[in-house]
Design an enzyme around this catalytic site. Structure first.
Site, PDB file in Angstrom:
ATOM      1  N   GLY A   4       4.989  -0.314  -9.668  1.00  0.00           N
ATOM      2  CA  GLY A   4       5.089   0.244 -11.311  1.00  0.00           C
ATOM      3  C   GLY A   4       6.097  -0.138 -12.314  1.00  0.00           C
ATOM      4  N   CYS A  34       7.379  -1.956  -3.952  1.00  0.00           N
ATOM      5  CA  CYS A  34       8.150  -2.306  -4.967  1.00  0.00           C
ATOM      6  C   CYS A  34       8.729  -0.964  -5.540  1.00  0.00           C
ATOM      7  CB  CYS A  34       7.280  -3.009  -6.071  1.00  0.00           C
ATOM      8  SG  CYS A  34       8.394  -3.756  -7.404  1.00  0.00           S
ATOM      9  N   TYR A  35       8.148  -0.293  -6.404  1.00  0.00           N
ATOM     10  CA  TYR A  35       8.594   0.926  -7.109  1.00  0.00           C
ATOM     11  C   TYR A  35       8.401   2.002  -5.882  1.00  0.00           C
ATOM     12  CZ  TYR A  35       8.833   5.325  -9.635  1.00  0.00           C
ATOM     13  OH  TYR A  35       9.130   6.439 -10.207  1.00  0.00           O
ATOM     14  N   HIS A  88       5.168  -7.819  -3.172  1.00  0.00           N
ATOM     15  CA  HIS A  88       3.770  -7.458  -3.311  1.00  0.00           C
ATOM     16  C   HIS A  88       3.233  -8.133  -2.290  1.00  0.00           C
ATOM     17  CE1 HIS A  88       4.357  -5.067  -7.041  1.00  0.00           C
ATOM     18  NE2 HIS A  88       5.493  -6.208  -7.117  1.00  0.00           N
ATOM     19  N   GLU A 116      -0.099  -7.627  -1.660  1.00  0.00           N
ATOM     20  CA  GLU A 116      -1.328  -7.962  -2.080  1.00  0.00           C
ATOM     21  C   GLU A 116      -1.527  -8.925  -3.073  1.00  0.00           C
ATOM     22  OE1 GLU A 116       0.691  -5.313  -5.277  1.00  0.00           O
ATOM     23  OE2 GLU A 116       0.964  -5.685  -3.214  1.00  0.00           O
ATOM     24  N   ASP A 133     -25.178  -4.971 -12.799  1.00  0.00           N
ATOM     25  CA  ASP A 133     -24.834  -3.487 -12.301  1.00  0.00           C
ATOM     26  C   ASP A 133     -25.983  -2.576 -12.428  1.00  0.00           C
ATOM     27  OD1 ASP A 133     -22.353  -4.583 -12.099  1.00  0.00           O
ATOM     28  OD2 ASP A 133     -21.820  -3.666 -14.080  1.00  0.00           O
ATOM     29  N   LYS A 149     -17.137  -5.221  -8.493  1.00  0.00           N
ATOM     30  CA  LYS A 149     -18.053  -5.989  -9.001  1.00  0.00           C
ATOM     31  C   LYS A 149     -18.724  -6.833  -8.024  1.00  0.00           C
ATOM     32  CE  LYS A 149     -20.505  -7.763 -12.545  1.00  0.00           C
ATOM     33  NZ  LYS A 149     -21.191  -6.890 -13.595  1.00  0.00           N
TER      34      LYS A 149
END
Length: 513
Positions: free
Chosen positions: A55, A82-83, A169, A171, A227, A369
């Protein structure tokens, strides 16, 4: 009670959706909540692991986001990123150094101690950093497991309590072994069940829909996009004839879209489908309108008016179905409440439940998605429907720069049809995020058959992207672009010039309006 999956607590990270997706790639379910989540709610969710996201804040900022410290005593493995790592350090009694030299971008990290989290990755590897604060003094019971040139404690861990933190990070794709680190946390540390598959989702969701709807009936606004198509098939499988779909032809759709939707949902799926011809109404409302934001609002408002009028004649309908996806849910509940600036309004049926007094059923609200597409394939929907490219809610109205007129729509429908057909012919359609034409408010001189012409200009726009948040212009072969240009100019009356858009997002958006 069976453990559910991974709970992600979001502190405003730009990567929070990416964290959730990376976890799901390992067939483990993930859910995102803001830091205000209560300890009671966490116990109800019963996660097998918790991730604290990154963040933009400093843990020493006034009103810096935090968590209930009781979370640290749930005997559930925790990973701070991180944060999230800095917050763990502070809450557990460590010392955080505010400021100092910033560490941003690709950064080499060296493992300096054995740990379950970093097991199986090389001693030295490249990670992605984005921080200024850092954990200077470790909390009691923790030890450093990795360091960088600028950060002594680039990662820490308490193996006994199964609490870990990484300053980088894992990810993002730039972290070389991020996938292994996430897998270690999910499998080795949390023992997370790998039961998140689209087949299991469908079976569970069908049961949920049946329980929610009961003997009542449902109305769905069907656009023909991915969708709404997947939502319609899933709902139909769950409740059959109790689903009533409405397709509103606003005149702003692709060529033959009305016929395509009618064929798909009345012949193949045998859905109860009502088609409403509202082309004149939409065009009359858009007459003289040039501003793109005003176009979007007019189209959204008119859609609601037509939908409401149609729904009035349907008895016993208690539910409104919407194709809400998980990114919408995450954004609406994030710590910072989503984006701070409105780039453009999004056309949807938001607001209908409040106006119509209907209860919501959102069968896709747990999915990203790509997962929606996967569910569609699992349901047996043809690829030409599940893998259709995104199409703007306001339709071709935002691909006509300036006033929307019927003659302009007729031109653009023909242009779009030829671009898509040629893209499919050369295998480009399914490798680009979007490819389409834009009718510019520019006329230019040309020569056709020795005669002077003064006609319209088309811009071809093609981009590659993973999620639509960022995009790069597609490097389409020149001979394919030449074929598109020649076909459009030769076959579509009213066009004598074609140009190619080579701008990326950011700074440009994918659509022109």
């Amino acid at each position: 009670m069976e453990k559910e999956g991974i709970l992600i607590i979001d502190f405003g990270s730009q990567y929070v959706q990416l964290i959730a997706r990376r976890i799901r790639e390992h067939k483990v379910h993930s859910i995102v909540y803001p830091p205000t989540i209560s300890i009671e709610k966490i116990k109800e969710i019963n996660p097998c692991g918790i991730i604290l996201s990154g963040g933009p804040s400093s843990v020493y900022d006034k009103d810096a986001p935090s968590i209930d410290k009781c979370i640290l005593n749930l005997d559930v493995p925790i990973l701070g990123i991180c944060y999230g790592m800095q917050l763990l350090g502070k809450l557990l009694g460590g010392k955080i150094r505010k400021g100092g030299k910033r560490e941003y971008g690709r950064t080499a990290v060296v493992i300096n101690s054995k740990s379950s989290l970093l097991n199986g990755i090389p001693k030295k590897s490249i990670t992605w950093m984005s921080h200024r604060d850092k954990v200077e003094i470790l909390p009691k019971g923790f030890h450093s497991i990795a360091e960088s040139a600028n950060t002594k404690n680039a990662a820490f861990g308490d193996e006994k309590r199964k609490i870990y933190g990484v300053q980088f990070h894992p990810e993002v794709a730039h972290t070389e072994y991020g996938g292994i680190i996430i897998s270690n946390f999910l499998v080795s540390i949390c023992g997370a069940p790998k039961n998140w598959t689209m087949k299991s989702f469908i079976n569970k969701k069908i049961d949920e829909i049946k329980a929610q709807v009961g003997d009542d009936e449902v109305i769905l606004g069907l656009s023909g996009g991915v969708d709404s198509t997947v939502a319609a098939v899933l709902l139909h499988r769950a409740i059959g004839k109790k689903l009533h779909s409405v397709f509103i032809d606003n005149g702003l759709l692709r060529k033959n879209e009305r016929e395509r939707v009618k064929g798909l949902f009345t012949k193949n799926i045998q859905l109860d489908l009502k088609i409403v011809d509202a082309r004149e109404k939409f065009l009359s409302q858009l007459k003289g309108v040039i501003d793109p934001e005003q176009k979007r609002k007019i189209i959204g408002r008119t859609f609601i008016e037509v939908f409401e009028e149609t729904a009035k004649n349907m008895k016993n309908v208690s539910f409104l179905a919407q194709g809400t996806l998980y990114p919408d849910v995450i954004e609406s509940q994030s710590f910072f409440g989503g984006p701070s600036h409105t780039i453009k309004s999004h056309h949807n049926v938001g607001g209908l439940p409040e106006k119509m007094g209907l209860k919501l059923v959102e069968p896709l609200r747990d999915l990203f998605k790509d997962e929606v597409r996967a569910v569609g394939r699992e349901l047996g929907i043809a690829r030409e429907n599940t893998d259709r490219q995104p199409f703007p809610g306001p339709g071709l109205a935002v691909r006509i720069l300036g006033e929307v007129k019927k003659e302009y729509l007729d031109i653009l429908k023909e242009v779009d049809d030829r671009i898509v057909n040629i893209a499919k012919k050369h295998g480009i359609y399914y490798t680009t995020w979007q490819i389409f034409g834009v009718l510019l408010p520019v006329k230019s001189v040309g020569v056709m058959g020795d005669a002077r012409t003064y006609e319209n200009t088309i811009a071809i726009r093609a981009v590659t992207s993973l999620d639509g948040m960022t995009a790069d212009w597609a490097r389409i072969p020149y001979d394919v672009l030449a074929e598109m240009s020649n076909t459009i100019i030769n076959e579509v009356e009213g066009v004598n010039r074609v140009v190619y858009d080579i701008s990326s997002k950011p700074p440009s958006t994918i659509e022109w309006e």
